[in-house]
Design a protein around this motif. Structure first.
Motif, PDB file in Angstrom:
ATOM      1  N   ASP A  10       0.996  -1.259  -0.018  1.00  0.00           N
ATOM      2  CA  ASP A  10      -0.025  -0.022   0.053  1.00  0.00           C
ATOM      3  C   ASP A  10       1.065   1.448  -0.019  1.00  0.00           C
ATOM      4  O   ASP A  10       0.423   2.246  -0.784  1.00  0.00           O
ATOM      5  N   GLU A  11       1.811   1.154   0.795  1.00  0.00           N
ATOM      6  CA  GLU A  11       2.785   2.279   0.854  1.00  0.00           C
ATOM      7  C   GLU A  11       3.468   2.666  -0.559  1.00  0.00           C
ATOM      8  O   GLU A  11       3.533   3.963  -0.566  1.00  0.00           O
ATOM      9  N   TYR A  14       1.293   5.049  -2.076  1.00  0.00           N
ATOM     10  CA  TYR A  14       1.327   6.464  -1.649  1.00  0.00           C
ATOM     11  C   TYR A  14       2.636   7.095  -2.137  1.00  0.00           C
ATOM     12  O   TYR A  14       2.507   8.372  -2.247  1.00  0.00           O
ATOM     13  N   LYS A  40       2.485   6.267  10.015  1.00  0.00           N
ATOM     14  CA  LYS A  40       1.599   4.916   9.758  1.00  0.00           C
ATOM     15  C   LYS A  40       0.508   4.989   8.861  1.00  0.00           C
ATOM     16  O   LYS A  40       0.372   4.079   8.172  1.00  0.00           O
ATOM     17  N   ASP A  41      -0.183   6.248   9.115  1.00  0.00           N
ATOM     18  CA  ASP A  41      -1.412   6.271   7.902  1.00  0.00           C
ATOM     19  C   ASP A  41      -1.058   6.742   6.777  1.00  0.00           C
ATOM     20  O   ASP A  41      -2.171   7.238   6.158  1.00  0.00           O
ATOM     21  N   HIS A  42       0.017   6.943   6.261  1.00  0.00           N
ATOM     22  CA  HIS A  42       0.384   7.310   5.081  1.00  0.00           C
ATOM     23  C   HIS A  42       0.401   8.704   4.742  1.00  0.00           C
ATOM     24  O   HIS A  42       0.621   9.152   3.663  1.00  0.00           O
ATOM     25  N   THR A  43       0.093   9.356   6.014  1.00  0.00           N
ATOM     26  CA  THR A  43       0.253  10.876   5.813  1.00  0.00           C
ATOM     27  C   THR A  43       1.761  11.309   5.730  1.00  0.00           C
ATOM     28  O   THR A  43       2.578  10.702   6.112  1.00  0.00           O
ATOM     29  N   SER A  52       0.811  17.696   9.418  1.00  0.00           N
ATOM     30  CA  SER A  52       0.534  16.516   8.462  1.00  0.00           C
ATOM     31  C   SER A  52      -0.208  16.614   7.267  1.00  0.00           C
ATOM     32  O   SER A  52      -1.179  17.503   7.461  1.00  0.00           O
ATOM     33  N   SER A  54      -1.975  14.966   3.792  1.00  0.00           N
ATOM     34  CA  SER A  54      -2.319  13.601   3.191  1.00  0.00           C
ATOM     35  C   SER A  54      -2.340  13.847   1.533  1.00  0.00           C
ATOM     36  O   SER A  54      -3.047  14.842   0.891  1.00  0.00           O
ATOM     37  N   ASP A  63     -10.946   9.635   1.571  1.00  0.00           N
ATOM     38  CA  ASP A  63     -11.709   8.802   2.346  1.00  0.00           C
ATOM     39  C   ASP A  63     -11.928   7.553   1.756  1.00  0.00           C
ATOM     40  O   ASP A  63     -13.024   6.927   1.392  1.00  0.00           O
TER      41      ASP A  63
END
Ligand SMILES: [Zn+2]
Length: 289
Positions: A10-11, A14, A40-43, A52, A54, A63
């Protein structure tokens, strides 16, 4: 190139989005600092002002309720399969539980296939209507039941086809045709059509209008041979990939996908097509389908 190799996690997806958004590396939108931490949440968190960001905010990817990698895989299929893919076909490939989810995402991706602010067609352009659906030939002036009308315009590059535009229209009246053409073709261009009266006002709209009619001497000669080729390909695609089950209210989005693929038919690099789709997906506002 294999999807698994290009996007193992997934990363990795991103990281790719970040590269498209910041081609020269991360630049903090708040303080312009050029270093960040990957959370960790890819931000991305700016190493100086600690804000931060996104990379998906304000884009069609915002979303997400499923991993971004699933959407990337869907985009990969849409771009790499010559005929595209249907929602049920994609559902099987991705192993996504819900048909509605894949259906919805294919529609979101179709919205990203029209580049915001793209150029209109110019030069010599052939124009005709294409009738979609139904068994019998429909009436031309008004949309017959179960049939949809599409206005097609394609650049004539010395007998071969240049760029294409397709626009769903409710009927073939002069006002509907002129409105659609003004969105697709630059005034001043030379437009070639058959003798349908819906085209009679084109000179007034600033086009150089050439009318070709079926002649008695050579009845086999077709006034709009390029559009006929497009019509054959379009109908084959709608019937083949989508089994002719496209909903009339969503037809324009199928037309946009067909156009995206058609206008890039000579592109050798699928990776470049994938990049284009991601770039445009980042430019398109969040959409509710
Ligand atoms: Zn900062």
């Amino acid at each position: 190139m294999d999807f698994q190799d290009a996007f193992p996690t997934d990363e990795a997806c991103y990281v790719y989005l970040c590269l498209v958004k910041w081609p020269n590396g991360f630049i903090c939108p708040n303080c312009q600092y050029n270093k960040c931490y990957v959370m960790k949440d890819h931000t991305r968190r700016c190493a100086q002002c600690r804000k931060s960001f996104s990379v998906t905010a304000g884009t069609i990817f915002q979303d997400l309720h499923i991993p971004l990698r699933i959407i990337f895989q869907a985009m990969w299929y849409v771009v790499c399969q010559k005929q595209g893919v249907s929602a049920s076909g994609l559902q099987k490939i991705l192993g996504v539980g819900s048909y509605h989810t894949t259906w919805k995402w294919l529609h979101k991706l179709r919205r990203a296939m029209v580049r915001p602010g793209r150029d209109s067609l110019s030069g010599e352009v052939e124009v005709d209507e294409i009738i979609i659906g139904g068994v019998h030939a429909g009436k031309r002036g008004r949309g017959a039941e179960g049939k949809e009308l599409v206005l097609a315009a394609v650049e004539d590059k010395g007998g071969s086809m240049g760029r294409l535009r397709l626009k769903q229209i409710s009927d073939a009246s002069g006002s509907k045709i002129e409105k659609a053409l003004l969105e697709m073709v630059v005034p001043g261009s030379k437009i070639r059509t058959d003798g349908w009266r819906g085209y009679f006002g084109l000179e007034e709209k600033g086009y150089n209008h050439e009318v070709l009619v079926h002649s008695e001497q050579s009845p086999g000669e077709d006034p709009t041979p390029l559009i006929d080729k497009v019509a054959t390909l379009l109908k084959r695609w709608l019937l083949g990939t989508h089994q002719g089950r496209q909903e009339p209210s969503y037809l324009q989005y199928y037309l946009d996908e067909f156009t995206f693929r058609f206008n890039r038919r000579n592109s050798r690099s699928r990776g470049m097509l994938f990049l284009r789709l991601v770039q445009q997906a980042l430019q398109v506002d969040p959409i509710t389908v």
